[in-house]
Scaffold this motif. Structure first.
Motif, PDB file in Angstrom:
ATOM      1  N   ILE A  21       0.851  -1.189   0.000  1.00 28.46           N
ATOM      2  CA  ILE A  21       0.000   0.000   0.000  1.00 28.46           C
ATOM      3  C   ILE A  21       0.884   1.236   0.000  1.00 28.46           C
ATOM      4  O   ILE A  21       1.802   1.349   0.815  1.00 28.46           O
ATOM      5  N   ALA A  22       0.593   2.156  -0.910  1.00 23.30           N
ATOM      6  CA  ALA A  22       1.214   3.476  -0.889  1.00 23.30           C
ATOM      7  C   ALA A  22       0.102   4.491  -0.660  1.00 23.30           C
ATOM      8  O   ALA A  22      -0.856   4.550  -1.439  1.00 23.30           O
ATOM      9  N   GLU A  23       0.216   5.271   0.413  1.00 24.45           N
ATOM     10  CA  GLU A  23      -0.767   6.314   0.703  1.00 24.45           C
ATOM     11  C   GLU A  23      -0.138   7.670   0.439  1.00 24.45           C
ATOM     12  O   GLU A  23       0.939   7.976   0.969  1.00 24.45           O
ATOM     13  N   VAL A  24      -0.797   8.458  -0.384  1.00 21.22           N
ATOM     14  CA  VAL A  24      -0.354   9.819  -0.661  1.00 21.22           C
ATOM     15  C   VAL A  24      -1.509  10.740  -0.281  1.00 21.22           C
ATOM     16  O   VAL A  24      -2.569  10.714  -0.923  1.00 21.22           O
ATOM     17  N   ASN A  25      -1.326  11.508   0.786  1.00 23.44           N
ATOM     18  CA  ASN A  25      -2.403  12.306   1.371  1.00 23.44           C
ATOM     19  C   ASN A  25      -3.569  11.386   1.714  1.00 23.44           C
ATOM     20  O   ASN A  25      -3.377  10.423   2.451  1.00 23.44           O
ATOM     21  N   ASP A  26      -4.749  11.628   1.157  1.00 26.09           N
ATOM     22  CA  ASP A  26      -5.888  10.769   1.517  1.00 26.09           C
ATOM     23  C   ASP A  26      -6.175   9.704   0.453  1.00 26.09           C
ATOM     24  O   ASP A  26      -7.231   9.078   0.461  1.00 26.09           O
ATOM     25  N   SER A  27      -5.238   9.484  -0.459  1.00 29.51           N
ATOM     26  CA  SER A  27      -5.413   8.478  -1.517  1.00 29.51           C
ATOM     27  C   SER A  27      -4.619   7.214  -1.195  1.00 29.51           C
ATOM     28  O   SER A  27      -3.477   7.286  -0.746  1.00 29.51           O
ATOM     29  N   ILE A  28      -5.233   6.062  -1.442  1.00 30.27           N
ATOM     30  CA  ILE A  28      -4.575   4.767  -1.249  1.00 30.27           C
ATOM     31  C   ILE A  28      -4.398   4.106  -2.609  1.00 30.27           C
ATOM     32  O   ILE A  28      -5.351   3.972  -3.379  1.00 30.27           O
ATOM     33  N   PHE A  29      -3.159   3.706  -2.887  1.00 31.30           N
ATOM     34  CA  PHE A  29      -2.845   2.980  -4.119  1.00 31.30           C
ATOM     35  C   PHE A  29      -2.370   1.586  -3.723  1.00 31.30           C
ATOM     36  O   PHE A  29      -1.405   1.444  -2.959  1.00 31.30           O
ATOM     37  N   ILE A  30      -3.045   0.551  -4.233  1.00 32.95           N
ATOM     38  CA  ILE A  30      -2.687  -0.839  -3.932  1.00 32.95           C
ATOM     39  C   ILE A  30      -1.777  -1.353  -5.042  1.00 32.95           C
ATOM     40  O   ILE A  30      -2.117  -1.297  -6.227  1.00 32.95           O
ATOM     41  N   ASP A 127      -5.723  12.895  -8.080  1.00 35.66           N
ATOM     42  CA  ASP A 127      -5.620  14.160  -7.350  1.00 35.66           C
ATOM     43  C   ASP A 127      -4.277  14.299  -6.638  1.00 35.66           C
ATOM     44  O   ASP A 127      -3.712  15.392  -6.565  1.00 35.66           O
ATOM     45  N   ASN A 128      -3.756  13.181  -6.116  1.00 40.06           N
ATOM     46  CA  ASN A 128      -2.568  13.257  -5.272  1.00 40.06           C
ATOM     47  C   ASN A 128      -1.328  12.597  -5.869  1.00 40.06           C
ATOM     48  O   ASN A 128      -0.270  12.593  -5.228  1.00 40.06           O
ATOM     49  N   ALA A 129      -1.434  12.029  -7.062  1.00 38.34           N
ATOM     50  CA  ALA A 129      -0.269  11.340  -7.636  1.00 38.34           C
ATOM     51  C   ALA A 129      -0.468  11.129  -9.130  1.00 38.34           C
ATOM     52  O   ALA A 129      -1.601  11.084  -9.628  1.00 38.34           O
ATOM     53  N   LEU A 130       0.641  10.969  -9.815  1.00 36.76           N
ATOM     54  CA  LEU A 130       0.651  10.618 -11.237  1.00 36.76           C
ATOM     55  C   LEU A 130       1.228   9.211 -11.361  1.00 36.76           C
ATOM     56  O   LEU A 130       2.373   8.975 -10.977  1.00 36.76           O
ATOM     57  N   ILE A 131       0.443   8.278 -11.873  1.00 36.06           N
ATOM     58  CA  ILE A 131       0.872   6.879 -11.985  1.00 36.06           C
ATOM     59  C   ILE A 131       1.364   6.606 -13.404  1.00 36.06           C
ATOM     60  O   ILE A 131       0.682   6.919 -14.383  1.00 36.06           O
ATOM     61  N   SER A 132       2.547   6.029 -13.498  1.00 40.18           N
ATOM     62  CA  SER A 132       3.086   5.618 -14.800  1.00 40.18           C
ATOM     63  C   SER A 132       3.738   4.246 -14.654  1.00 40.18           C
ATOM     64  O   SER A 132       3.809   3.694 -13.543  1.00 40.18           O
ATOM     65  N   PHE A 133       4.255   3.704 -15.759  1.00 43.51           N
ATOM     66  CA  PHE A 133       4.702   2.310 -15.775  1.00 43.51           C
ATOM     67  C   PHE A 133       5.981   2.177 -16.597  1.00 43.51           C
ATOM     68  O   PHE A 133       6.319   3.046 -17.392  1.00 43.51           O
ATOM     69  N   PHE A 134       6.700   1.064 -16.404  1.00 44.99           N
ATOM     70  CA  PHE A 134       7.878   0.772 -17.214  1.00 44.99           C
ATOM     71  C   PHE A 134       7.983  -0.735 -17.430  1.00 44.99           C
ATOM     72  O   PHE A 134       7.553  -1.528 -16.581  1.00 44.99           O
ATOM     73  N   LYS A 135       8.536  -1.131 -18.572  1.00 42.32           N
ATOM     74  CA  LYS A 135       8.631  -2.542 -18.934  1.00 42.32           C
ATOM     75  C   LYS A 135       9.730  -3.240 -18.133  1.00 42.32           C
ATOM     76  O   LYS A 135      10.809  -2.690 -17.945  1.00 42.32           O
ATOM     77  N   THR A 136       9.436  -4.462 -17.684  1.00 42.17           N
ATOM     78  CA  THR A 136      10.417  -5.276 -16.963  1.00 42.17           C
ATOM     79  C   THR A 136      10.472  -6.666 -17.592  1.00 42.17           C
ATOM     80  O   THR A 136       9.599  -7.048 -18.377  1.00 42.17           O
ATOM     81  N   THR A 137      11.487  -7.411 -17.212  1.00 43.57           N
ATOM     82  CA  THR A 137      11.647  -8.786 -17.685  1.00 43.57           C
ATOM     83  C   THR A 137      11.290  -9.753 -16.563  1.00 43.57           C
ATOM     84  O   THR A 137      11.823  -9.664 -15.457  1.00 43.57           O
ATOM     85  N   HIS A 138      10.370 -10.669 -16.849  1.00 46.75           N
ATOM     86  CA  HIS A 138      10.029 -11.729 -15.899  1.00 46.75           C
ATOM     87  C   HIS A 138       9.682 -12.960 -16.735  1.00 46.75           C
ATOM     88  O   HIS A 138       9.906 -12.982 -17.948  1.00 46.75           O
ATOM     89  N   SER A 139       9.128 -13.977 -16.130  1.00 45.44           N
ATOM     90  CA  SER A 139       8.849 -15.222 -16.853  1.00 45.44           C
ATOM     91  C   SER A 139       7.475 -15.217 -17.513  1.00 45.44           C
ATOM     92  O   SER A 139       6.991 -16.270 -17.936  1.00 45.44           O
TER      93      SER A 139
END
Length: 554
Positions: A21-30, A127-139
């Motif tokens: 869990i990452a909480e930024v102000n009153d927002s919860i990101f799972i 409202d409280n964060a900008l979510i972005s992504f990046f490619k990784t290597t897994h199976s």
């Protein structure tokens, strides 16, 4: 200034059950919603998920559930979360399709459809964060890392990853993007630690493919390949080798059928000839040297399926002379004893066993040097080693120290620890929330606890001892004297004296209690249990579960 909290509900000091869990102000990101498979002592338990009471209490603050990849340790707990928290779910195309399979198999969530596709170019502004992504290597293809952009800097969650310079396009890491994230400034890095205690170079997928091709091409009889259903990289290699050697692949597991068909439909698995895959009922149409049987087992666990094959209890396959059992998965330490037992059973049945780990170091997780590369690319101020046993988290911390990180900036947290960011002091521990194991047994959620497991352990080791008799409480006498039934305790025909003496003890104990003025059913049963327990331990040095059944005639 943003208020930032980090909490691990699972995935620390254990393997699997990734759930952060990452909480930024009153927002919860799972970040991921995974499960783990039970340890050996968790008898009868199907799967284990984290305690999510904290999230249920704060469900209105949950902005979304962000998934890194499609393995059970990242998506397996989704149905139990979504049954209580109707939050949107974000992931790559394949990850979302596999998540849908998991969710629709659960009665409480089968109608849920709030899924959103993302990729490495996606940015989602909250409202409280900008979510972005990046490619990784897994199976598994389309694995993504997650970036939570805050006023204080980026919070980066790697998910399960490794670096493989020879990875195919579907599996490649975007190193340039990682360097870019590092230049933007990384406040905290939550990084995979599952292989941190090893600096041995992990074999590239190209090398693994060559090894699988050699083994399959050199065997003249039937081949049974044991793999994890969601390890699509390994399944692709088996398909490629089967096609090259003129063999057909039989999928024996429900999970494999669903996952493979989904991956083929999305073009994440390449099958050049649709006739390559054969249904189990059609195996008899082919010679044994034309077949590869892909065993993935229930919930992706192939070892139990191999055991059933070895003792003739599998639905489709029985191991016999001339069979090669090729185990292409890397068992965890807790499964090594199980692998040894299954291997012995296969040889008894006439088969031959080969493990891919005999010749190659194979893992879907970064070794120590790869972890250091990730730290060097991202340059985090603070590090949270996650996804691993304590020894692996500690090894990850040591690797960070070698790179010059300060020990006070590295946090080996426990499940449930609330870590609050302070610009002056870094992350501070400010209490904890409940984050124990919730065990799933059939349709039951959470009603299997330590007491139930203890009783199951007793039953599995010393059996059960049942004492049944009937009393008339008003007349203060026994109507039907004690009768004994036992299972898993002693061989009845050779222990008649023990059973007869136990019945006498039960009768005397009840008669003595009935002669008193007071009467309590619980107290009477406890007395019978204690007296018989003492006698049985004196005679056998064992402690079976004793169940007094005392009925009343009016």
């Amino acid at each position: 200034m943003s208020t930032i909290k980090m909490i691990a509900l699972g995935g620390v000091r254990e393997n699997g059950k990734n759930f952060y869990i990452a909480e930024v102000n009153d927002s919860i990101f799972i970040l991921d919603a995974g499960l783990k498979y039970p340890e050996n002592e968790q008898l009868g338990v199907d799967v284990v998920i984290p305690d999510i009471d904290y999230l249920i209490e704060n469900r209105d603050r949950v902005e979304g559930i962000f998934l890194t990849h499609g393995h059970a340790d990242a998506i397996g707990a989704l149905p139990y979360v979504l049954a209580n928290i109707k939050a949107p779910v974000f992931g790559s195309e394949l990850t979302i399709e596999l998540a849908k399979l998991v969710v629709k198999n659960n009665e409480a969530t089968k109608k849920f459809n709030n899924f959103h596709l993302v990729d490495a170019q996606t940015e989602i502004e909250f409202d409280n964060a900008l979510i972005s992504f990046f490619k990784t290597t897994h199976s598994i293809p389309e694995s993504l890392g997650i970036v939570i952009g805050t006023e204080e800097g980026n919070i980066v969650y790697t998910g399960d990853f490794k670096f493989d310079q020879a990875a195919s396009q579907l599996y490649q890491t975007d190193l340039a993007r990682l360097a870019e994230i590092g230049r933007e400034g990384v406040l905290a890095l939550l990084s995979d630690s599952a292989n941190a205690d090893s600096n041995i170079q992990v074999a590239s997928e190209a090398e693994v493919g060559i090894e699988i091709e050699q083994v399959i091409s050199n065997w003249t009889g039937r081949i049974i390949v044991a793999a994890v259903a969601s390890n699509l990289a390994r399944i692709q290699q088996v398909f490629d080798s089967a096609a090259h050697n003129g063999r057909r692949v039989v999928l024996t597991g429900y999970d494999a059928e669903n996952i493979v068909r989904t991956a083929i439909r999305l073009k994440k698995l390449s099958v050049l000839d649709e006739k390559l895959i054969v249904k189990p009922k059609d195996m008899h149409k082919f010679e044994e040297h034309e077949l590869i049987i892909l065993e993935t087992g229930r919930m992706g666990e192939p070892l139990n399926g191999l055991r059933k094959m070895a003792i003739g209890r599998h639905r489709y396959v029985e191991i016999k002379d001339g069979d090669l059992v090729y185990i292409v998965t890397t068992p965890t330490l807790s499964k090594e004893a199980v692998v040894a037992r299954v291997e012995n059973m296969i040889y008894k049945a006439g088969g031959t066993v080969r493990l891919i780990t005999q010749d190659l170091r194979v893992s879907g997780h970064a070794n120590g040097r790869d972890l250091q590369l990730m730290i060097n690319l991202l340059k985090p101020h603070y590090l949270f080693p996650i996804q691993g046993e304590y020894r692996e988290l500690s090894a990850h911390a040591d690797l960070a120290l070698e790179l010059g990180m300060y020990p006070e900036n590295i946090y080996l947290v426990k499940r449930g620890d609330i870590m609050v960011y302070d610009p002056k002091d870094g992350f501070r521990h400010e209490g904890s929330i409940p984050a124990g194991d919730v065990m799933i047994d059939g349709n039951a959620i959470g009603d299997v606890g330590n007491i139930v497991l203890r009783d199951r352990k007793v039953l599995s080791e010393d059996g059960i001892f049942i004492v049944a008799l009937t009393v008339n409480r008003k007349e203060k006498k026994i109507i039907s004297k004690a009768r004994i039934n036992t299972r898993g305790f002693v061989y009845v025909k050779k222990s008649r004296d023990i059973l007869r003496d136990s019945a006498d003890i039960a009768n005397k104990t009840v008669e003595s209690y009935l002669s008193q003025d007071s009467f309590d059913w619980g107290e009477l049963k406890s007395l019978v249990r204690d007296e018989i327990g003492k006698f049985l331990f004196d005679q056998t040095k064992r402690r079976p579960a004793i169940l007094p059944v005392i009925m009343e005639v009016k």
